[in-house]
Design an enzyme around this catalytic site. Sequence first.
Site: not given
Ligand code: DOR
Ligand code: ZN
Length: 343
Positions: A12, A14, A40, A98, A135, A173, A246, A262
């Site tokens: 997982h 990004h 995303n 997802k 999620h 997560h 994550d 976040a």
């Molecule tokens: O903390 C997070 N950041 N949680 C998520 O689900 C997405 C991620 C992000 O893409 O920044």
């Molecule tokens: Zn994530």
Amino acid sequence: MSLRLLRPDDWHLHLRDGAKLTSTVAHTANQFGRALVMPNLKPPVITLAQAAGYRERILAARPAGNRFEPLMALYLTDNSDAKEVAAVKQSDFALAYKLYPAGATTNSDAGVTGIEKVYGVLAEMEKHGVPLCVHGEETDHHVDIFDREKVFIDRTLIPTLKRFPGLKVVFEHITTKDAAEFVRDSEHQVAATITAHHLLYNRNAIFQGGIRPHYYCLPVLKREHHRAALLDAATSGNARFFLGTDSAPHAVHTKEASCGCAGCYTAHAAVELYAEAFASVGKLDRLEGFSSLFGSDWYGVARPTEYVHLHQEEWQVPARYAFGSDEIVPLRAGEALRYKLVG
Ligand code: DOR
Ligand code: ZN
């Protein structure tokens, strides 16, 4: 002390896009053999063709000679094409869909507005054995932010699994004892990823002596007894629990802001952070299953064959790393780590 480990995979992750890939891909490719890359982006990665294009950009950003292999997750929307599921199954680079409930987190606006909207796609996924990464947070804002994972299990996950009993689900997560117990005890094909930061920190970290935006992620850190339950699950040897960082980079000015984004950035030292968590309960011997075997077994891809080494060696995390033309503050910035991954 030195520990030999089959090269871990990150289930997982990004990476973002464009010039930012140069920084993020290098960190991950240094440690991991493969990663399941989250879709995303803005706009999101919805179709197989878009995933193929994104994958090419990631491959082009690898350091010279590096063989890191990105695996792709497609972003599920109310309008996702059920007819594409069979092609996803056939592809050798897209592994899963997802599910972002619309409004749950970063770039989830295009996500699913009601689980019934995607029943057609889920039926095809169940039929073809294509996993759904979830999620798992309720988006009803009347629900307390610390309860959203638990409420999601009751309101969405249990009914969905009842309707599609053969659907493979990765509860991404996980952050609560409730989720860990649900995954452990489920009669369905349910697994979970666990981040390093949820194994190392509880919600106090966000408020230690002031507000600390670099510990803010979603799902948000929970109470200590939840952290302890996650660490128990991760170190239990149960193959339903595996590594997913994550790691979620955001430029420093978007985190240190009146409404901060976040995400915790952990890719710079992911395996070292997991090692610290496992060592804290004397279970370093359980790290390899969690980091390098259970995820590939669950997704049905080959196990890793190369090895890396974890040395017990103190090093200092830089205050910042480059992030395209911006900078990011990594987790543990300016602090010492006790392990160093080599090779
Ligand atoms: O903390 C997070 N950041 N949680 C998520 O689900 C997405 C991620 C992000 O893409 O920044
Ligand atoms: Zn994530």
